[in-house]
Scaffold this motif. Structure first.
Motif, PDB file in Angstrom:
ATOM      1  N   SER A 487       0.826  -1.211   0.000  1.00  0.00           N
ATOM      2  CA  SER A 487       0.000   0.000   0.000  1.00  0.00           C
ATOM      3  C   SER A 487       0.859   1.259   0.000  1.00  0.00           C
ATOM      4  CB  SER A 487      -0.938  -0.006   1.206  1.00  0.00           C
ATOM      5  OG  SER A 487      -1.793  -1.122   1.176  1.00  0.00           O
ATOM      6  N   GLN A 490       2.332   1.785  -3.511  1.00  0.00           N
ATOM      7  CA  GLN A 490       1.338   2.306  -4.442  1.00  0.00           C
ATOM      8  C   GLN A 490       0.995   3.759  -4.137  1.00  0.00           C
ATOM      9  OE1 GLN A 490      -1.856  -0.487  -3.956  1.00  0.00           O
ATOM     10  NE2 GLN A 490      -0.986  -1.982  -5.374  1.00  0.00           N
ATOM     11  N   THR A 493       3.990   5.982  -5.200  1.00  0.00           N
ATOM     12  CA  THR A 493       4.196   5.994  -6.652  1.00  0.00           C
ATOM     13  C   THR A 493       3.252   6.966  -7.333  1.00  0.00           C
ATOM     14  OG1 THR A 493       4.947   3.695  -6.613  1.00  0.00           O
ATOM     15  CG2 THR A 493       4.209   4.560  -8.729  1.00  0.00           C
TER      16      THR A 493
END
Length: 541
Positions: A487, A490, A493
């Motif tokens: 998590s 992500q 990113t």
């Protein structure tokens, strides 16, 4: 068969005029919401089975609920005239005649509950309207502020750039964000043109890139046509003929021996080829390719029939650019094939490959070039792009300078543990820092926030990239502490679209870039390079 012109509604008593004038005694089909019978004013309607496919409701004014009054009911004749078709509105009305009537206590409770629902809905609408008004006012204030700042930049700062660049007022305006109308001009002045790149240089590189691309395409076509004439294919045909002859002569033993020897040779070639390919850097530059290809090894005549980077001139690596352009700011839909800036971005990156074949094209360049193209014309963007990649962190990243990257990495990790010790171990820099540096935050951030970061990055230099990285972690430290590995990766990113630039810069200001009286540059210079690691530190990351 009788046809009906009325339409089915949620409330049959809210019918059109045509239903009121319809003969109640005619045979037909009708239905009501609660399925109740009327009280003697009209005869009851029943479902007919004459035409089961056509179910058209029939209603009349005399069949509406307000013509049926029960004793003790407080409903008036206009009770259902202004009825709102919603479940909230139904709570304040009496029940149908086939259900028990509400008692006084229940009616009062329902009335109070309905009042609370209406009041909650009113407050929600008011809050939403106030939020929209606040956003509108903030947008107007921002536009007014940018207009004032743009006027000050144009009238006072830009005409006297040499003397005003380092002025206190200039730095204050710079930190608050450059107005979009003058952002491109200020960026050009901040980056400077130490390489003396001109617009003519850009046009020459574009023409050269197009020529190289055309030659590469023609070479591929020729290789495809002449593939069958390759001597390796002829040798392969001879082998097939020998195998067929051996099969026909029932020489299975010799055939198996030949297959085993062939498999051993293939395995050896694969092992050698794998070892050879592991040494190829990601940027596929001409100098690196030549240094990794053994001169003594003779080229196979069929090697060019299978397109790979070892057989191409590095200036033709521009063909790889198209793979990344489509993934550059996909939500804008202007850099994708068919978009207005697809060819512009492709030409700029291809021109840079011709301008610096020793560096070539590396993933991440497309985002940096795209940000420049959005703020200035293509020739000026190429000049800034070439100079921006000439020095500092971006040069170390794109040229794979392992020693410099190791020092930068260790200095950042030290500051991370000093400022955010709770996140130092919870969120590894390997998850985010490499991509942030290769794209200068253009890929991870919303575009408006990324441009704000670029404003100060071009003013203060490479240190601000690491300052921004720490500021992002500081801003979202509470969320990141509760995330798992995947998590967090992500999230970092692709940062949230509602990222507030003002909140981000406030977090950036709260982060310290010094440690024990040493600046970030001094920390970098003091960090030792671990010779046991691969020279290319980004491979490890």
């Amino acid at each position: 068969m009788c046809t009906r012109s009325n339409s089915i509604g949620v409330f049959p008593w809210k019918s059109n005029s045509s239903s009121k004038s319809h003969d109640s005694s005619s045979s037909g089909v009708s239905w009501k919401l609660f399925g109740s019978k009327s009280s003697g004013n009209v005869s009851s309607k029943t479902l007919t089975t004459e035409n089961p496919k056509s179910l058209t409701p029939v209603s009349s004014a005399s069949n509406t609920p307000h013509h049926h009054k029960r004793q003790g009911s407080s409903a008036s004749e206009k009770q259902f005239e202004d009825l709102v078709a919603s479940s909230i509105a139904l709570i304040q009305h009496d029940r149908p005649s086939n259900l028990p009537a509400k008692c006084t206590e229940e009616a009062m409770r329902h009335k109070a509950e309905h009042a609370r629902m209406v009041e909650a809905a009113r407050r929600r609408v008011e809050r939403e309207a106030a939020a929209r008004h606040a956003r509108l006012q903030e947008s107007l204030r921002l536009e007014e502020r940018l207009a004032r700042h743009a006027k000050e930049w144009i009238q006072n700062i830009l005409p006297d750039w040499t003397n005003m660049r380092n002025a206190k007022r200039t730095h204050e305006l710079w930190w608050s964000g450059l107005p979009p109308s003058i952002r491109g001009k200020v960026w050009q002045l901040a980056i400077e043109n130490k390489l003396n790149v001109t617009s003519e240089t850009y046009q020459e590189c574009v023409a050269k890139a197009k020529q190289r691309l055309h030659e590469s395409q023609m070479r591929r076509k020729r290789l495809k046509v002449n593939k069958r004439e390759c001597c390796c294919n002829k040798e392969q045909d001879k082998n097939y003929e020998a195998i067929d002859k051996m099969k026909s002569d029932d020489q299975h033993r010799k055939f198996d021996e030949m297959l085993s020897k062939t498999d051993a040779k293939i395995d050896k070639l694969k092992t050698d080829d794998e070892k050879h390919r592991l040494g190829i850097p990601r940027n596929f530059s001409e100098q690196n390719l030549k240094s990794h290809v053994p001169d003594a090894e003779p080229k196979k005549c069929c090697s060019k029939s299978d397109p790979n980077l070892l057989d191409y001139n590095d200036e033709c690596s521009m063909e790889l650019i198209q793979l990344d352009i489509a993934r550059t700011f996909p939500h804008l839909c202007i850099f994708q094939p068919g978009g207005p800036y697809f060819d512009v971005l492709h030409e700029l990156l291809a021109a840079y490959v011709c301008y610096r074949p020793d560096i070539g094209y590396v993933q991440g360049m497309s985002f940096i070039a795209a940000v420049l193209i959005l703020n200035m014309e293509a020739p000026q963007a190429f000049v800034c792009f070439a100079n921006l990649l000439h020095g500092g962190v971006l040069r170390a990243a794109f040229t794979r300078d392992g020693a410099t990257m190791q020092r930068l990495w260790k200095a950042y990790t030290t500051l991370l543990r000093h400022n955010l010790p709770g996140l130092a171990d919870a969120v590894a820099p390997e998850l985010y820092l490499v991509e942030w540096l290769y794209t200068a935050f253009a890929k991870a951030m919303p575009l408006d926030a990324a441009c704000r970061v670029w404003d100060v990055f071009l003013r203060d230099g490479d240190e601000f990239l690491f300052n921004t990285a720490l500021g992002i972690l500081h801003l979202y430290q509470d969320e990141l502490k509760n995330m798992d590995f995947i998590s967090a990766a992500q999230f970092l990113t692709k940062l949230p679209e509602d990222l507030d630039p003002e909140a981000l810069f406030k977090s950036i200001s709260s982060v310290s870039m010094t440690l024990d009286g040493m600046s970030f540059e001094e920390l970098v210079s003091c960090c030792e390079v671990d010779s046991s690691l691969d020279d290319d530190v980004t491979v490890k990351l």
